[in-house]
Design a protein around this motif. Structure first.
Motif, PDB file in Angstrom:
ATOM      1  N   TYR A 116       0.856  -1.189   0.000  1.00  0.00           N
ATOM      2  CA  TYR A 116       0.000   0.000   0.000  1.00  0.00           C
ATOM      3  C   TYR A 116       0.890   1.236   0.000  1.00  0.00           C
ATOM      4  O   TYR A 116       1.931   1.263   0.671  1.00  0.00           O
ATOM      5  CB  TYR A 116      -0.864   0.058   1.249  1.00  0.00           C
ATOM      6  CG  TYR A 116      -1.986  -0.944   1.337  1.00  0.00           C
ATOM      7  CD1 TYR A 116      -3.095  -0.859   0.497  1.00  0.00           C
ATOM      8  CD2 TYR A 116      -1.953  -1.958   2.288  1.00  0.00           C
ATOM      9  CE1 TYR A 116      -4.140  -1.764   0.598  1.00  0.00           C
ATOM     10  CE2 TYR A 116      -2.996  -2.870   2.397  1.00  0.00           C
ATOM     11  CZ  TYR A 116      -4.087  -2.763   1.550  1.00  0.00           C
ATOM     12  OH  TYR A 116      -5.108  -3.660   1.652  1.00  0.00           O
ATOM     13  N   ASN A 155      -9.356   4.532   0.289  1.00  0.00           N
ATOM     14  CA  ASN A 155      -8.921   3.781   1.466  1.00  0.00           C
ATOM     15  C   ASN A 155      -8.309   2.445   1.056  1.00  0.00           C
ATOM     16  O   ASN A 155      -8.373   2.033  -0.113  1.00  0.00           O
ATOM     17  CB  ASN A 155     -10.059   3.594   2.472  1.00  0.00           C
ATOM     18  CG  ASN A 155     -11.244   2.824   1.904  1.00  0.00           C
ATOM     19  OD1 ASN A 155     -11.087   1.756   1.318  1.00  0.00           O
ATOM     20  ND2 ASN A 155     -12.447   3.369   2.068  1.00  0.00           N
ATOM     21  N   LYS A 156      -7.710   1.760   2.026  1.00  0.00           N
ATOM     22  CA  LYS A 156      -6.978   0.525   1.755  1.00  0.00           C
ATOM     23  C   LYS A 156      -7.895  -0.602   1.274  1.00  0.00           C
ATOM     24  O   LYS A 156      -7.541  -1.348   0.358  1.00  0.00           O
ATOM     25  CB  LYS A 156      -6.217   0.100   3.020  1.00  0.00           C
ATOM     26  CG  LYS A 156      -5.061   1.016   3.359  1.00  0.00           C
ATOM     27  CD  LYS A 156      -4.545   0.810   4.779  1.00  0.00           C
ATOM     28  CE  LYS A 156      -3.849  -0.496   4.966  1.00  0.00           C
ATOM     29  NZ  LYS A 156      -3.206  -0.590   6.317  1.00  0.00           N
ATOM     30  N   PHE A 157      -9.046  -0.731   1.900  1.00  0.00           N
ATOM     31  CA  PHE A 157      -9.993  -1.781   1.530  1.00  0.00           C
ATOM     32  C   PHE A 157     -10.347  -1.707   0.052  1.00  0.00           C
ATOM     33  O   PHE A 157     -10.262  -2.699  -0.684  1.00  0.00           O
ATOM     34  CB  PHE A 157     -11.250  -1.642   2.402  1.00  0.00           C
ATOM     35  CG  PHE A 157     -12.451  -2.384   1.893  1.00  0.00           C
ATOM     36  CD1 PHE A 157     -12.441  -3.762   1.747  1.00  0.00           C
ATOM     37  CD2 PHE A 157     -13.617  -1.695   1.573  1.00  0.00           C
ATOM     38  CE1 PHE A 157     -13.566  -4.448   1.288  1.00  0.00           C
ATOM     39  CE2 PHE A 157     -14.749  -2.363   1.118  1.00  0.00           C
ATOM     40  CZ  PHE A 157     -14.716  -3.741   0.969  1.00  0.00           C
ATOM     41  N   LYS A 160      -7.260  -2.236  -2.485  1.00  0.00           N
ATOM     42  CA  LYS A 160      -6.863  -3.638  -2.689  1.00  0.00           C
ATOM     43  C   LYS A 160      -7.830  -4.338  -3.641  1.00  0.00           C
ATOM     44  O   LYS A 160      -7.412  -5.103  -4.521  1.00  0.00           O
ATOM     45  CB  LYS A 160      -6.795  -4.370  -1.356  1.00  0.00           C
ATOM     46  CG  LYS A 160      -6.248  -5.797  -1.478  1.00  0.00           C
ATOM     47  CD  LYS A 160      -5.999  -6.411  -0.123  1.00  0.00           C
ATOM     48  CE  LYS A 160      -5.531  -7.864  -0.235  1.00  0.00           C
ATOM     49  NZ  LYS A 160      -4.209  -7.980  -0.873  1.00  0.00           N
ATOM     50  N   ILE A 191     -15.091  -9.142   0.089  1.00  0.00           N
ATOM     51  CA  ILE A 191     -14.624  -8.490   1.313  1.00  0.00           C
ATOM     52  C   ILE A 191     -13.493  -9.317   1.915  1.00  0.00           C
ATOM     53  O   ILE A 191     -13.632 -10.518   2.132  1.00  0.00           O
ATOM     54  CB  ILE A 191     -15.768  -8.339   2.334  1.00  0.00           C
ATOM     55  CG1 ILE A 191     -16.858  -7.418   1.777  1.00  0.00           C
ATOM     56  CG2 ILE A 191     -15.251  -7.791   3.658  1.00  0.00           C
ATOM     57  CD1 ILE A 191     -18.063  -7.285   2.693  1.00  0.00           C
ATOM     58  N   HIS A 192     -12.382  -8.662   2.188  1.00  0.00           N
ATOM     59  CA  HIS A 192     -11.237  -9.356   2.772  1.00  0.00           C
ATOM     60  C   HIS A 192     -11.618  -9.935   4.128  1.00  0.00           C
ATOM     61  O   HIS A 192     -12.180  -9.253   4.984  1.00  0.00           O
ATOM     62  CB  HIS A 192     -10.059  -8.392   2.938  1.00  0.00           C
ATOM     63  CG  HIS A 192      -8.829  -9.040   3.485  1.00  0.00           C
ATOM     64  ND1 HIS A 192      -8.111  -9.981   2.780  1.00  0.00           N
ATOM     65  CD2 HIS A 192      -8.202  -8.895   4.677  1.00  0.00           C
ATOM     66  CE1 HIS A 192      -7.084 -10.374   3.507  1.00  0.00           C
ATOM     67  NE2 HIS A 192      -7.116  -9.743   4.668  1.00  0.00           N
ATOM     68  N   ARG A 231     -16.761  -4.992  11.579  1.00  0.00           N
ATOM     69  CA  ARG A 231     -15.967  -4.747  10.375  1.00  0.00           C
ATOM     70  C   ARG A 231     -16.828  -4.896   9.118  1.00  0.00           C
ATOM     71  O   ARG A 231     -16.716  -4.102   8.177  1.00  0.00           O
ATOM     72  CB  ARG A 231     -14.815  -5.746  10.345  1.00  0.00           C
ATOM     73  CG  ARG A 231     -13.809  -5.498   9.244  1.00  0.00           C
ATOM     74  CD  ARG A 231     -12.868  -4.389   9.599  1.00  0.00           C
ATOM     75  NE  ARG A 231     -11.865  -4.216   8.560  1.00  0.00           N
ATOM     76  CZ  ARG A 231     -11.476  -3.043   8.117  1.00  0.00           C
ATOM     77  NH1 ARG A 231     -11.999  -1.937   8.610  1.00  0.00           N
ATOM     78  NH2 ARG A 231     -10.548  -2.951   7.192  1.00  0.00           N
ATOM     79  N   LEU A 235     -17.255  -2.070   6.240  1.00  0.00           N
ATOM     80  CA  LEU A 235     -16.778  -2.287   4.879  1.00  0.00           C
ATOM     81  C   LEU A 235     -17.916  -2.322   3.864  1.00  0.00           C
ATOM     82  O   LEU A 235     -17.737  -1.908   2.719  1.00  0.00           O
ATOM     83  CB  LEU A 235     -15.973  -3.592   4.808  1.00  0.00           C
ATOM     84  CG  LEU A 235     -14.675  -3.617   5.624  1.00  0.00           C
ATOM     85  CD1 LEU A 235     -13.955  -4.941   5.434  1.00  0.00           C
ATOM     86  CD2 LEU A 235     -13.765  -2.457   5.243  1.00  0.00           C
ATOM     87  N   ASP A 240     -13.260   2.491   5.734  1.00  0.00           N
ATOM     88  CA  ASP A 240     -12.025   1.851   6.193  1.00  0.00           C
ATOM     89  C   ASP A 240     -11.040   2.954   6.566  1.00  0.00           C
ATOM     90  O   ASP A 240     -10.420   3.558   5.696  1.00  0.00           O
ATOM     91  CB  ASP A 240     -11.442   0.948   5.105  1.00  0.00           C
ATOM     92  CG  ASP A 240     -10.164   0.262   5.551  1.00  0.00           C
ATOM     93  OD1 ASP A 240      -9.884   0.244   6.764  1.00  0.00           O
ATOM     94  OD2 ASP A 240      -9.436  -0.258   4.678  1.00  0.00           O
ATOM     95  N   ARG A 242      -8.276   2.652   8.340  1.00  0.00           N
ATOM     96  CA  ARG A 242      -6.921   2.191   8.662  1.00  0.00           C
ATOM     97  C   ARG A 242      -5.879   3.040   7.929  1.00  0.00           C
ATOM     98  O   ARG A 242      -6.016   3.340   6.750  1.00  0.00           O
ATOM     99  CB  ARG A 242      -6.743   0.730   8.255  1.00  0.00           C
ATOM    100  CG  ARG A 242      -7.566  -0.269   9.048  1.00  0.00           C
ATOM    101  CD  ARG A 242      -7.396  -1.650   8.447  1.00  0.00           C
ATOM    102  NE  ARG A 242      -7.809  -1.672   7.045  1.00  0.00           N
ATOM    103  CZ  ARG A 242      -7.384  -2.555   6.150  1.00  0.00           C
ATOM    104  NH1 ARG A 242      -6.502  -3.481   6.502  1.00  0.00           N
ATOM    105  NH2 ARG A 242      -7.822  -2.513   4.903  1.00  0.00           N
TER     106      ARG A 242
END
Length: 369
Positions: A116, A155-157, A160, A191-192, A231, A235, A240, A242
């Protein structure tokens, strides 16, 4: 009543870069005769090796990372399996990391081939994350003749997920205005953290998309999915917060070995412990982790591919305790054993980063693209 999750988040520009079939791509670059053939990088089928990664030709046969090499060869009889060369992979990874550093100091490596980047404050290309991602991918190809895919999002979610949208050798951009519609249509299995059991629960609930997931209240999600419910609530709304973390403190370290022949008795398992202990102690000493060891664990995988892990609190490495853990684990199944592993957990801190170091291939736990 106020919404339990705030939907206000800083307007950030996050890029997720994921190399395409990284190990396999390096091997094909260095040996052009491998191109246009199904190839994989991993251990030998004759020694119970495991596939680390494979190219897209191999994937079309169903070959996947972490698959036993012998099974992969059965799926694809023409599969060429190349032993890994981690010196090459680490060298190229450093070149890639240096390219990232031209644009930001906020780099969170996830493995040798994935990271990231927070480019919110980058002024290159007038601050356009889209052009920055394109430039990074171009530079990687110019220097290494390797392709990368990228996702750009707030965002990171989402970044990715976006990096996987136009693989291989592509990128996908989600602007803030596009997030709402994109997430509504997103299948929940994207979704991770949604694995087989969670997916089965979604199926029983009739939930296929994040839009449908949003219709479930937070209390129900928490009762159904435990701590993961919060979470999922966030999401499914594209939330997200983070941050990109440049350094994770190591929380655990382990070593493991898959054996050419099954270990049939407890005595055979215990005979392998001294070598595992020697390797573990050496790697703990080299790790530079300042936190003390507070737990020990042993892992056994049996010939039917079931596995068990036994752990105990311990202040430091205790050889005798490892023997006790191994014995308890063995008698949980009393089957032949194909894999043994032992490890330590360090005293808890805010972040978690599990590092598993197999005896033969020290980087097979990387997340391959």
């Amino acid at each position: 009543m106020p919404d339990p999750v705030s939907d206000t988040q800083p307007m950030r520009k996050i890029i997720h870069v994921d190399m395409d079939c990284y190990y396999a791509a390096i091997e094909m670059r260095d040996d052009p005769s491998l191109q246009n053939h199904p190839i994989a990088v991993g251990g030998s089928p004759d020694r119970r090796g495991v596939i680390a990664t494979c190219n897209y030709e191999a994937r079309s046969y169903g070959v996947r990372s972490a698959m036993p090499s012998a099974y992969a060869r059965r799926l694809c009889p023409g599969l060429i399996i190349v032993p890994p060369n981690f010196d090459k992979y680490r060298h190229d990874s450093k070149v890639i990391r240096d390219i990232f550093a031209q644009y930001t100091d906020l780099i969170e490596p996830l493995s040798l081939d994935e990271a990231y980047l927070d480019v919110t404050d980058c002024t290159e290309y007038k601050g356009s994350a889209t052009y920055i991602a394109q430039a990074i991918r171009y530079q990687i190809f110019e220097k290494l003749q390797l392709t990368a895919s990228a996702g750009v999002a707030p965002n990171k979610f989402l970044a990715k997920i976006a990096s996987d949208w136009n693989k291989p050798n592509g990128q996908f951009v989600l602007t803030p205005d596009e997030v709402e519609g994109f997430v509504e249509r997103l299948p929940v299995n994207k979704i991770h953290g949604v694995g087989k059991k969670t997916a089965e629960k979604f199926q029983r609930m009739g939930i296929e998309t994040c839009k449908e997931l949003r219709e479930v209240d937070l209390l129900t999600l928490s009762k159904t999915f435990g701590s993961f419910g919060q979470r999922l609530y966030e999401l499914s709304r594209g939330i997200d917060n983070r941050k990109v973390i440049t350094h994770y403190p190591r929380k655990s370290l382990s070593v493991e070995n898959t054996y050419d022949q099954d270990l049939v008795t407890l005595e055979e398992c215990l005979e392998e412990l001294p070598h595992l202990l020697q390797t573990l102690k050496r790697r703990v000493a080299r790790s530079g982790v300042g936190a003390p060891v507070n737990k020990l664990f042993a892992k056994l995988k049996f010939n039917d591919f079931t596995a068990t892990t036994v752990e105990r609190t311990s202040f430091g490495i205790n050889d005798d305790l490892f023997y006790e853990l191994m014995e308890e684990g063995f008698y949980r199944r009393e089957k032949s054993v194909r894999l043994l592993g032992i490890g330590v957990r360090f005293q808890a801190s805010e972040s978690t980063n599990f590092i598993q170091l197999p005896l033969e291939y020290s980087d097979l736990d990387d997340d391959f693209g």
